[in-house]
Design a protein around this motif. Structure first.
Motif, mmCIF file in Angstrom:
data_model
loop_
_atom_site.group_PDB
_atom_site.id
_atom_site.type_symbol
_atom_site.label_atom_id
_atom_site.label_comp_id
_atom_site.label_asym_id
_atom_site.label_seq_id
_atom_site.Cartn_x
_atom_site.Cartn_y
_atom_site.Cartn_z
ATOM 1 N N THR A 12 0.849 -1.192 0.000
ATOM 2 C CA THR A 12 0.000 0.000 0.000
ATOM 3 C C THR A 12 0.881 1.238 0.000
ATOM 4 O O THR A 12 1.793 1.346 0.825
ATOM 5 C CB THR A 12 -0.922 0.025 1.236
ATOM 6 O OG1 THR A 12 -1.779 -1.121 1.194
ATOM 7 C CG2 THR A 12 -1.774 1.285 1.262
ATOM 8 N N LEU A 13 0.605 2.147 -0.925
ATOM 9 C CA LEU A 13 1.262 3.451 -0.970
ATOM 10 C C LEU A 13 0.226 4.479 -0.546
ATOM 11 O O LEU A 13 -0.764 4.698 -1.239
ATOM 12 C CB LEU A 13 1.792 3.773 -2.365
ATOM 13 C CG LEU A 13 2.450 5.145 -2.543
ATOM 14 C CD1 LEU A 13 3.693 5.281 -1.652
ATOM 15 C CD2 LEU A 13 2.809 5.382 -4.004
ATOM 16 N N ARG A 14 0.453 5.064 0.617
ATOM 17 C CA ARG A 14 -0.452 6.091 1.148
ATOM 18 C C ARG A 14 0.171 7.441 0.835
ATOM 19 O O ARG A 14 1.321 7.695 1.203
ATOM 20 C CB ARG A 14 -0.606 5.905 2.656
ATOM 21 C CG ARG A 14 -1.517 6.899 3.304
ATOM 22 C CD ARG A 14 -1.551 6.666 4.826
ATOM 23 N NE ARG A 14 -2.380 7.633 5.465
ATOM 24 C CZ ARG A 14 -3.656 7.456 5.758
ATOM 25 N NH1 ARG A 14 -4.232 6.312 5.465
ATOM 26 N NH2 ARG A 14 -4.353 8.398 6.342
ATOM 27 N N ILE A 15 -0.574 8.300 0.156
ATOM 28 C CA ILE A 15 -0.084 9.619 -0.234
ATOM 29 C C ILE A 15 -0.959 10.683 0.419
ATOM 30 O O ILE A 15 -2.134 10.823 0.072
ATOM 31 C CB ILE A 15 -0.108 9.800 -1.766
ATOM 32 C CG1 ILE A 15 0.712 8.721 -2.462
ATOM 33 C CG2 ILE A 15 0.392 11.189 -2.142
ATOM 34 C CD1 ILE A 15 0.569 8.711 -3.988
ATOM 35 N N ASN A 16 -0.394 11.419 1.359
ATOM 36 C CA ASN A 16 -1.070 12.583 1.936
ATOM 37 C C ASN A 16 -0.584 13.793 1.154
ATOM 38 O O ASN A 16 0.632 13.964 0.968
ATOM 39 C CB ASN A 16 -0.726 12.730 3.415
ATOM 40 C CG ASN A 16 -1.204 11.551 4.232
ATOM 41 O OD1 ASN A 16 -2.247 10.966 3.936
ATOM 42 N ND2 ASN A 16 -0.467 11.189 5.251
ATOM 43 N N ALA A 17 -1.492 14.630 0.700
ATOM 44 C CA ALA A 17 -1.117 15.707 -0.209
ATOM 45 C C ALA A 17 -1.626 17.067 0.266
ATOM 46 O O ALA A 17 -2.725 17.179 0.807
ATOM 47 C CB ALA A 17 -1.665 15.417 -1.604
ATOM 48 N N TRP A 18 -0.790 18.074 0.048
ATOM 49 C CA TRP A 18 -1.126 19.462 0.335
ATOM 50 C C TRP A 18 -0.761 20.298 -0.883
ATOM 51 O O TRP A 18 0.344 20.187 -1.408
ATOM 52 C CB TRP A 18 -0.323 19.997 1.522
ATOM 53 C CG TRP A 18 -0.682 19.403 2.828
ATOM 54 C CD1 TRP A 18 -1.548 19.911 3.754
ATOM 55 C CD2 TRP A 18 -0.179 18.190 3.394
ATOM 56 N NE1 TRP A 18 -1.615 19.077 4.848
ATOM 57 C CE2 TRP A 18 -0.783 18.013 4.654
ATOM 58 C CE3 TRP A 18 0.730 17.220 2.948
ATOM 59 C CZ2 TRP A 18 -0.516 16.922 5.461
ATOM 60 C CZ3 TRP A 18 0.995 16.138 3.759
ATOM 61 C CH2 TRP A 18 0.376 16.005 5.006
ATOM 62 N N LEU A 19 -1.678 21.132 -1.309
ATOM 63 C CA LEU A 19 -1.398 22.108 -2.357
ATOM 64 C C LEU A 19 -1.588 23.476 -1.727
ATOM 65 O O LEU A 19 -2.660 23.785 -1.213
ATOM 66 C CB LEU A 19 -2.350 21.957 -3.547
ATOM 67 C CG LEU A 19 -2.182 23.017 -4.630
ATOM 68 C CD1 LEU A 19 -0.849 22.852 -5.360
ATOM 69 C CD2 LEU A 19 -3.340 22.980 -5.612
ATOM 70 N N SER A 20 -0.532 24.273 -1.760
ATOM 71 C CA SER A 20 -0.668 25.636 -1.250
ATOM 72 C C SER A 20 -0.374 26.606 -2.384
ATOM 73 O O SER A 20 0.388 26.301 -3.302
ATOM 74 C CB SER A 20 0.256 25.882 -0.058
ATOM 75 O OG SER A 20 1.600 25.740 -0.441
ATOM 76 N N MET A 21 -1.001 27.755 -2.300
ATOM 77 C CA MET A 21 -0.824 28.776 -3.319
ATOM 78 C C MET A 21 -0.527 30.090 -2.625
ATOM 79 O O MET A 21 -1.179 30.442 -1.642
ATOM 80 C CB MET A 21 -2.078 28.915 -4.168
ATOM 81 C CG MET A 21 -1.944 29.945 -5.269
ATOM 82 S SD MET A 21 -3.447 30.127 -6.237
ATOM 83 C CE MET A 21 -4.533 30.901 -5.062
ATOM 84 N N GLN A 22 0.492 30.777 -3.109
ATOM 85 C CA GLN A 22 0.818 32.102 -2.598
ATOM 86 C C GLN A 22 0.878 33.058 -3.777
ATOM 87 O O GLN A 22 1.250 32.668 -4.888
ATOM 88 C CB GLN A 22 2.153 32.095 -1.872
ATOM 89 C CG GLN A 22 2.151 31.247 -0.627
ATOM 90 C CD GLN A 22 3.495 31.277 0.080
ATOM 91 O OE1 GLN A 22 4.506 31.652 -0.495
ATOM 92 N NE2 GLN A 22 3.495 30.881 1.329
#
Length: 185
Positions: free
Chosen positions: A100-110
């Motif tokens: 199992t590959l668990r990917i937690n993701a965050w996209l931030s924009m500045q």
């Protein structure tokens, strides 16, 4: 009574128009990264991809990015298709598998002299139902337009960040391929 009904109907029409306008302005993101190479060291195990969340953080560190819709399911599908095309594992899916590959993701924009998009993937890989063998961290930043008028102004830099992040993540995993040799349930 007629005047009251007319006001309610006018309010409904105005509300409906505003709702339709806001739906039309939402930038719905869909990414389709493709690997530039095929894995030289395929892992002979099946892989389940899990993306439990994709957090969006807007300009000036506010939660959410105004008028942007990018669901975690889209990132999961993109990762599955990318890894299948790269042939890094025997098979890849969103159902239980050997690993199992668990990917937690965050996209931030500045916004400073143009919009900057930063994608952070915290991933962990290991046999299903057990603690992961190894964790991986990838961060990629791209620069977008100075304005966000159309979906492409968000779509293009996000797609570039996803492509670069998956390239790096899979390169790291493939370099560790011996860790996952003969790992199964």
């Amino acid at each position: 009574m007629n005047d009251s009904r007319l006001r309610r109907q006018s309010s409904r029409i105005l509300f409906s128009a505003l709702l339709l306008l806001s739906w039309g302005c939402v930038h719905r993101i869909h990414v389709t990264p493709t690997p530039s190479t095929v894995s030289p060291t395929a892992i002979a195990q099946s892989l389940q991809i899990v993306v439990p969340f994709l957090a969006l953080e807007g300009a000036d560190h506010r939660s959410g990015i105004t008028l942007l819709d990018w669901p975690a399911q889209d990132l999961r599908s993109a990762a599955i298709n990318y890894i299948q095309s790269r042939r890094s594992f025997a098979s890849v899916r969103d159902k239980p598998a050997d690993l199992t590959l668990r990917i937690n993701a965050w996209l931030s924009m500045q916004s400073h002299g143009g919009y900057h998009y930063r994608l952070r993937l915290e991933s962990a890989l290991g046999p299903s139902g057990t603690p992961p063998i190894k964790s991986y961290l990838v961060e990629k930043e791209t620069v977008g337009s100075s304005v966000r008028w159309v979906t492409a102004s968000d779509q293009t830099p996000i797609a570039e960040a996803v492509q670069a992040a998956l390239d790096e993540l899979l390169s790291q995993i493939e370099a560790d391929h011996l860790l996952y040799y003969n790992e199964s349930r």
